[in-house]
Structures are given as structure tokens and as C-alpha cells.
Design a protein around this motif. Structure first.
Motif, PDB file in Angstrom:
ATOM      1  N   GLY A 196     -40.658 -36.556  -8.171  1.00  0.00           N
ATOM      2  CA  GLY A 196     -41.863 -37.144  -7.593  1.00  0.00           C
ATOM      3  C   GLY A 196     -42.807 -36.053  -7.154  1.00  0.00           C
ATOM      4  N   GLN A 197     -43.210 -36.101  -5.903  1.00  0.00           N
ATOM      5  CA  GLN A 197     -44.102 -35.092  -5.341  1.00  0.00           C
ATOM      6  C   GLN A 197     -43.343 -33.948  -4.673  1.00  0.00           C
ATOM      7  N   CYS A 198     -42.029 -34.010  -4.722  1.00  0.00           N
ATOM      8  CA  CYS A 198     -41.203 -33.001  -4.051  1.00  0.00           C
ATOM      9  C   CYS A 198     -40.812 -31.879  -5.015  1.00  0.00           C
TER      10      CYS A 198
ATOM     11  N   ILE B  88     -35.425 -19.959   0.662  1.00  0.00           N
ATOM     12  CA  ILE B  88     -36.138 -21.237   0.597  1.00  0.00           C
ATOM     13  C   ILE B  88     -37.377 -21.224   1.484  1.00  0.00           C
ATOM     14  N   GLU B  89     -37.257 -20.673   2.667  1.00  0.00           N
ATOM     15  CA  GLU B  89     -38.349 -20.777   3.638  1.00  0.00           C
ATOM     16  C   GLU B  89     -39.557 -19.933   3.282  1.00  0.00           C
ATOM     17  N   ARG B  90     -39.415 -19.061   2.306  1.00  0.00           N
ATOM     18  CA  ARG B  90     -40.569 -18.259   1.903  1.00  0.00           C
ATOM     19  C   ARG B  90     -41.665 -19.104   1.278  1.00  0.00           C
ATOM     20  N   GLU B  91     -41.253 -20.116   0.470  1.00  0.00           N
ATOM     21  CA  GLU B  91     -42.259 -20.847  -0.302  1.00  0.00           C
ATOM     22  C   GLU B  91     -42.089 -22.359  -0.332  1.00  0.00           C
ATOM     23  N   TYR B  92     -40.906 -22.879  -0.022  1.00  0.00           N
ATOM     24  CA  TYR B  92     -40.624 -24.279  -0.306  1.00  0.00           C
ATOM     25  C   TYR B  92     -40.432 -25.099   0.959  1.00  0.00           C
ATOM     26  N   GLU B  93     -40.798 -26.369   0.833  1.00  0.00           N
ATOM     27  CA  GLU B  93     -40.669 -27.293   1.960  1.00  0.00           C
ATOM     28  C   GLU B  93     -39.206 -27.572   2.287  1.00  0.00           C
TER      29      GLU B  93
ATOM     30  N   LYS C  30     -34.954 -39.691   0.367  1.00  0.00           N
ATOM     31  CA  LYS C  30     -35.228 -40.371  -0.903  1.00  0.00           C
ATOM     32  C   LYS C  30     -35.049 -39.411  -2.081  1.00  0.00           C
ATOM     33  N   ALA C  31     -35.557 -38.183  -1.930  1.00  0.00           N
ATOM     34  CA  ALA C  31     -35.448 -37.196  -3.003  1.00  0.00           C
ATOM     35  C   ALA C  31     -33.996 -36.789  -3.241  1.00  0.00           C
ATOM     36  N   ILE C  32     -33.231 -36.589  -2.168  1.00  0.00           N
ATOM     37  CA  ILE C  32     -31.828 -36.193  -2.302  1.00  0.00           C
ATOM     38  C   ILE C  32     -31.007 -37.319  -2.913  1.00  0.00           C
ATOM     39  N   GLU C  33     -31.283 -38.555  -2.521  1.00  0.00           N
ATOM     40  CA  GLU C  33     -30.562 -39.692  -3.107  1.00  0.00           C
ATOM     41  C   GLU C  33     -30.854 -39.796  -4.602  1.00  0.00           C
ATOM     42  N   SER C  34     -32.103 -39.569  -4.987  1.00  0.00           N
ATOM     43  CA  SER C  34     -32.453 -39.593  -6.398  1.00  0.00           C
ATOM     44  C   SER C  34     -31.742 -38.473  -7.140  1.00  0.00           C
ATOM     45  N   PHE C  35     -31.707 -37.278  -6.547  1.00  0.00           N
ATOM     46  CA  PHE C  35     -31.016 -36.145  -7.140  1.00  0.00           C
ATOM     47  C   PHE C  35     -29.530 -36.453  -7.308  1.00  0.00           C
ATOM     48  N   ARG C  36     -28.915 -36.980  -6.259  1.00  0.00           N
ATOM     49  CA  ARG C  36     -27.487 -37.298  -6.313  1.00  0.00           C
ATOM     50  C   ARG C  36     -27.185 -38.321  -7.413  1.00  0.00           C
ATOM     51  N   ASP C  37     -27.982 -39.374  -7.467  1.00  0.00           N
ATOM     52  CA  ASP C  37     -27.748 -40.437  -8.444  1.00  0.00           C
ATOM     53  C   ASP C  37     -27.872 -39.930  -9.873  1.00  0.00           C
TER      54      ASP C  37
END
Length: 282
Positions: free
Chosen positions: A144-146, A172-177, A271-278
Motif C-alpha cells: 500500500g502506502q507503507c 531502519i531509523e535513518r530513513e524508514y517509518e 494492517k501492513a504487518i498482517e498483510s505481510f504475514r498472510d
């Protein structure tokens, strides 16, 4: 070789050990990177080709088990390295994979294995989520937007988990949410072990238990680093050569992933993690 093991020979005749060897060699040749006799990858390819030659002569009954396992190592490497065919920066990965052991029975720190883990993780994720790329910190997944950062860490010792997490947080904290740390824990299995099981299901359960025990042993570290950072989940992956007595083929490369998520995720992250897991783990 026992009669019940011959299905392994038949599988490799179908898939072609020689083809897998040539696929790896061609990728290196395209980049003008020489595979020398001092490189362990060269030795694995040489062993696998010798095995294929013996089988082509009908000598499967005299198969050396070490050569058979080397062929499985080559199969695993070939599956991961195909990802590099269309990568602009593939030369770096190819050179890095010559730096250290690619024998998955050995238990020594290896830069080559760390790089291979990045390729294996990216290949698995990309098959489920095409919007996945090799990118800093190691892998980036778009859902999605993530934009999910996935630093890949090869764990060679239980004692190193805390330091690895600290390093992943800074990446991760250098550039990503937010991000997911992908940890390969093959090397926490004792050296020279072939995992035995009766069925694929039993084997999957054994490796799942191994992954979950890793989460339990280090939960305090996950809570400490994840609760104060943008990391929202940890993947544990274990890959092994397995002897599955009631299945065909009997000898296999087998992989199992599990995921641990921090409590109280933001709705959009959940929501993004659940989509990734699935999609990736199921």
C-alpha cells in the motif's frame, strides 16, 4: 544408496544438477567474476558436477552422501542467486558470496552466508509481494502506502542477538517509518546435523518449535529494542537439510519462517504487518 533414497536421484535427474551448476557459473561469467579453486563455492559446484557425472553413468548405488549434501547446498544457492540476474548491483553480491563458507553444515561466521540470507529472504518475499527490492538497509517491501525496511541478520550466536537488534534499529531509523528484522538462525542448530522426521508436517512442526523457542529465549531483547524504536516485528527463519523417511524425495532443503510482533501496534502498521504475514508466511 538404499532403494528408498533413489527418488532423490530421480528428482535431480529431472531438475538437473548440471543445470543448477551452470546457472550459478553463468551469472558469475556474465559479471566477469572468476570462480577460483580457493573459493568454497567453486568446490561445491565441482562436487555437484562430479555427482551428476556419476549418476549419468548409472552409478547412483555408490553415491557418496557428502557429495549428495553438497548438491543440496548448490540447489539452495542456485534458488537464491537467480534474484541477481536483473540487479544493477549484482557484482557486489556475487563477490561477497565468495567471502567465506557456503557449506550449511559448518558453524563458523561467514560473510557469504550473511549475503546469501539477504538473497533468500528477498526471493521468498518477492514471490509473494512483487513490490520488493534489494535496497538499503537490505530489503524494502512496499505494501500500500507503507515502505517496510527489512534488515537481514544472520545469527551465529545466541549472545549476539542484542547487538544485532541494536544495529538493525539504527539502520531502519535513518530513513524508514518502520521495519521488520529478518533473522536467520540456521547456525543455532548443532554442526553437521541432518534433521530427521517422518513427514513434511512433522518436520515443519519441529522447525516451527525451534523458531518459537528462539523468540521465547530473546523476548526481553525484542521488547526492549522494539518498544523504543520503529521496528515492529521480527522474523525467525530456519533452513536445514532434512531426512524425511515417509516422503519422496527423502532428502530435502526445508525452510520454516515465523514472525513475532510487538504488542500495541499502530493501526496502519498492524494492517501492513498482517498483510505481510498472510502473503509471505501464511
Amino acid at each position: 544408496m538404499k532403494n528408498e533414497d533413489k527418488s532423490f536421484v530421480e528428482r535431480f535427474k529431472h531438475d538437473s544438477i548440471t543445470q543448477k551448476v551452470e546457472q550459478i557459473e553463468s551469472i558469475y561469467a556474465e559479471s566477469n567474476i572468476k570462480l577460483g579453486s580457493s573459493h568454497q563455492l567453486y568446490k561445491l559446484l565441482h562436487s555437484a558436477r562430479d555427482l551428476a557425472e556419476e549418476w549419468s553413468k548409472g552409478n547412483s548405488d555408490r553415491t557418496d552422501m557428502n557429495m549428495l549434501f553438497n548438491a543440496l547446498h548448490v540447489e539452495r544457492i542456485s534458488s537464491a542467486i537467480q534474484l541477481l540476474r536483473f540487479e544493477e548491483n549484482k557484482d557486489k553480491y556475487l563477490k561477497d558470496m565468495l567471502n567465506g563458507s557456503l557449506n550449511f553444515f559448518e558453524r563458523s561466521i561467514s560473510h557469504a552466508k550473511s549475503i546469501l540470507w539477504e538473497l533468500e529472504a528477498c526471493s521468498k518475499i518477492k514471490r509473494a509481494i512483487p513490490e520488493t527490492s534489494l535496497n538499503e538497509p537490505d530489503i524494502v517491501v512496499d505494501i500500500g502506502q507503507c515502505h517496510i525496511a527489512v534488515p537481514c541478520k544472520k545469527i551465529f550466536s545466541e549472545k549476539g542477538v542484542s547487538k544485532v537488534l541494536s544495529n538493525a534499529v539504527s539502520q531502519i531509523e535513518r530513513e524508514y517509518e518502520f521495519g521488520i528484522v529478518a533473522m536467520n538462525i540456521d547456525d543455532l542448530i548443532p554442526q553437521d546435523v541432518v534433521l530427521k522426521a517422518r513427514t513434511f508436517k512433522e518436520l515443519g512442526n519441529k522447525l516451527h518449535s525451534h523458531n518459537m523457542a528462539f523468540f521465547e529465549n530473546h523476548e526481553r531483547h525484542f521488547i526492549k529494542y522494539l518498544s523504543a524504536s520503529r521496528i515492529v516485528a521480527v522474523i525467525a527463519s530456519t533452513s536445514m537439510i532434512a531426512d524425511i523417511s515417509d516422503e519422496s524425495p527423502r532428502f530435502n532443503n526445508f525452510n520454516e519462517w515465523a514472525i513475532w510482533t510487538i504488542p500495541g501496534l499502530k493501526p496502519e502498521h498492524k494492517k501492513a504487518i498482517e498483510s505481510f504475514r498472510d502473503k509471505v508466511i501464511g
